[in-house]
Design an enzyme around this catalytic site. Structure first.
Site, PDB file in Angstrom:
ATOM      1  N   LYS A 308      37.387  47.544  37.568  1.00  0.00           N
ATOM      2  CA  LYS A 308      37.186  48.314  38.811  1.00  0.00           C
ATOM      3  C   LYS A 308      38.024  49.601  38.813  1.00  0.00           C
ATOM      4  O   LYS A 308      38.877  49.814  39.672  1.00  0.00           O
ATOM      5  CB  LYS A 308      37.498  47.461  40.045  1.00  0.00           C
TER       6      LYS A 308
HETATM    7  O1  6AU Z   1      32.745  33.393  42.073  1.00  0.00           O
HETATM    8  P1  6AU Z   1      34.131  33.826  42.434  1.00  0.00           P
HETATM    9  O2  6AU Z   1      34.284  34.161  43.893  1.00  0.00           O
HETATM   10  O3  6AU Z   1      35.190  32.885  41.968  1.00  0.00           O
HETATM   11  O4  6AU Z   1      34.405  35.151  41.593  1.00  0.00           O
HETATM   12  C1  6AU Z   1      33.691  36.310  41.786  1.00  0.00           C
HETATM   13  C2  6AU Z   1      34.080  37.360  40.785  1.00  0.00           C
HETATM   14  C3  6AU Z   1      35.522  37.813  40.901  1.00  0.00           C
HETATM   15  C4  6AU Z   1      35.466  39.116  41.641  1.00  0.00           C
HETATM   16  O5  6AU Z   1      36.467  40.002  41.238  1.00  0.00           O
HETATM   17  C5  6AU Z   1      34.093  39.645  41.283  1.00  0.00           C
HETATM   18  O6  6AU Z   1      33.284  38.519  40.999  1.00  0.00           O
HETATM   19  N1  6AU Z   1      33.442  40.432  42.363  1.00  0.00           N
HETATM   20  C6  6AU Z   1      32.956  41.707  42.118  1.00  0.00           C
HETATM   21  C7  6AU Z   1      32.787  42.270  40.806  1.00  0.00           C
HETATM   22  C8  6AU Z   1      32.201  41.565  39.741  1.00  0.00           C
HETATM   23  O7  6AU Z   1      33.028  43.425  40.602  1.00  0.00           O
HETATM   24  C9  6AU Z   1      32.529  42.496  43.162  1.00  0.00           C
HETATM   25  C10 6AU Z   1      32.423  41.934  44.439  1.00  0.00           C
HETATM   26  O8  6AU Z   1      31.967  42.582  45.355  1.00  0.00           O
HETATM   27  N2  6AU Z   1      32.779  40.655  44.604  1.00  0.00           N
HETATM   28  C11 6AU Z   1      33.276  39.878  43.607  1.00  0.00           C
HETATM   29  O9  6AU Z   1      33.562  38.710  43.866  1.00  0.00           O
HETATM   30  O10 6AU Z   1      36.027  38.023  39.605  1.00  0.00           O
END
Ligand code: 6AU
Length: 479
Positions: A308
């Site tokens: 990010k």
């Molecule tokens: O399924 P989780 O909630 O354990 O993990 C979700 C992953 C985490 C967040 O940093 C990432 O997805 N993420 C992102 C990304 C990929 O950029 C954006 C967002 O809006 N929400 C999110 O959860 O590693």
């Protein structure tokens, strides 16, 4: 109404001509099947794909009633169009074009197969007036590329090509592409119709036709995307999705290498991409990257560092290349905030090959500040830098909202959705979860799943469940 010039021909031929008039598309397909011109089995295509069917129309010329029948059907299809010459693409379509020329009493010309590099250098056989219109006939169209090549050659010789007529169209919605090039495509019969005919006549089973449709849709997915996508890394990801039948991106947010590789061992087969937060690891070292790259190679997944980036171009340039992580050296994709403006993409990717990114367009965290205007502006920047932007991170709480986002995503770019679990909900810091079904039905190309898998009791079984539930919707959506 077609007028047949039969007076110069003998009785025997006359009878055949009467038979021609009864040639229908159904009969044409069944006859092709009879003579082995439509084959079923396993065939390796030029592209390397293994196809469950194959058209080989070359032998059709040895069956006069089929050849004349197809010529009649083509005449019927093109009789109202405006052209001065008829041409056929050698070899198979040339005899068809000859018959069409005879029936319509319009002169035939054709393009040499090998370009002539001596003498008059005249590549068109036959006499014609420059500036006049020519229709090009081909027996089979798959990608439309060879027809377009042919058209270019005619144009280079001073002719106008505004129409193509093909007997069998096994492409997928190629009309649009050809129309963009100002040529109209007239297809006598499409693959869908062919399969219906063969299935109704019990020449193939329902299962076979479903298989063939699935196969062509997956090929066409590559093909259509290939045209829209300038970004080769995006293409690689799409091909891996097909190869692994997986849209699953595993978000492996753990703080030590032991757990990290223990989880990869259980999930690598089932994921298309592994998403890291490299700065979470307490015991990061150079060997970690070597091992990670080996896993990616062996198990055919891509690496996505969810860094990010969000600073000015000059700073992100260094953050991406230098420091202890040297992200540029190993991550196929990174995440980028477009907030600082397009300079961030210039800083990251100037002079960088073979790397791409996903821009954060709509986050999954509750109360995030990304409103519709922001999201739209992100899409605009991403479209402009599509060479280095493969798509967007988008989250929505329902498939309807997600669909709205998907519709705004520029052509050829993807939508990845985080905040996905088997059940909808929220965590204690406002992370919102939508179901796999809503994510995929809303048009996500991949789902990003972290805790839903890594905190599951049976990690492998759960990863398979996410993968299969997502793939089913992705695969079905192609029909
Ligand atoms: O399924 P989780 O909630 O354990 O993990 C979700 C992953 C985490 C967040 O940093 C990432 O997805 N993420 C992102 C990304 C990929 O950029 C954006 C967002 O809006 N929400 C999110 O959860 O590693």
């Amino acid at each position: 109404m077609i007028v047949y010039r039969i007076n110069s021909k003998n009785v025997q031929i006359k009878q055949i001509i009467i038979k021609h008039k009864t040639m229908t598309k159904e009969l044409f397909i069944l006859r092709l099947h009879d003579i082995g011109a439509i084959k079923f089995g396993e065939f390796t295509l030029k592209s390397g794909h293994k196809s469950p069917f194959y058209f080989d129309l070359r032998d059709m010329i040895s069956y006069p009633e089929i050849l004349s029948g197809i010529a009649d059907l083509i005449v019927d299809m093109i009789k109202d169009l405006d052209f001065n010459y008829i041409s056929g693409v050698p070899y198979t379509a040339l005899p068809i074009a000859t018959l069409v020329s005879d029936i319509m009493d319009i002169p035939l010309i054709y393009m040499r197969k090998e370009e002539k590099a001596y003498g008059t250098k005249n590549n068109i056989i036959g006499t014609f007036e420059k500036g006049s219109k020519c229709i090009v006939i081909d027996d089979l169209i798959t990608t439309g590329e060879s027809l377009m090549e042919t058209a270019k050659k005619f144009i280079a010789e001073g002719l106008k090509v505004t129409d193509f007529a093909v007997a069998i169209d096994r492409s997928n919605n190629i009309e649009q592409k050809i129309m963009n090039n100002a040529c109209n495509l007239h297809s006598l019969i499409k693959l869908d119709e062919i399969l219906n005919i063969l299935e109704s006549a019990n020449r193939i089973s329902k299962g076979q036709s479903v298989n063939i449709r699935k196969f062509t849709n997956s090929i066409n997915l590559d093909k259509t995307n290939e045209k829209n996508i300038q970004n080769i890394i995006t293409k690689k990801l799409l091909l891996k999705i097909e190869a692994k039948k997986s849209n699953l991106v595993l978000s492996l947010d753990v703080d030590n290498q032991k757990d990290f590789f223990k989880i990869i061992d259980k999930t690598a087969k089932h994921i298309v991409m592994l998403k890291t937060h490299i700065d979470i690891l307490n015991d990061f070292d150079k060997d970690f990257i070597i091992k990670l790259k080996e896993y990616a190679l062996i198990h055919n997944f891509m690496i996505f560092e969810d860094r990010k980036f969000a600073d000015i171009g000059n700073t992100v340039r260094k953050q991406y290349r230098d420091g202890i992580y040297k992200i540029k050296d190993w991550a196929n994709f990174i995440t980028v905030h477009a907030l600082p403006g397009e300079g961030i993409l210039q800083g990251l990717f100037e002079g960088v090959e073979n790397r791409s990114s996903f821009l954060l367009a709509k986050m999954s965290s509750k109360g995030n500040l990304m409103n519709d205007t922001y999201t739209r502006n992100v899409f605009n920047i991403g479209e402009k830098y599509s060479k280095n932007v493969s798509g967007y991170i988008c989250h929505a709480n329902s498939k309807e909202e997600l669909r709205l986002l998907k519709n705004k995503i520029p052509k050829g770019q993807l939508m990845l959705m985080p905040g996905v679990k088997l059940k909808a909900g929220e965590d204690e810091t406002g992370q919102q979860y939508t179901t796999v079904e809503d994510a995929m039905q809303g048009g996500a190309d991949c789902i990003i799943v972290g805790r839903g898998i890594i905190e599951a009791e049976d990690i492998e079984k759960t990863a398979i469940e996410y993968k299969e539930r997502a793939w089913k919707i992705y695969d079905d959506a192609r029909f």
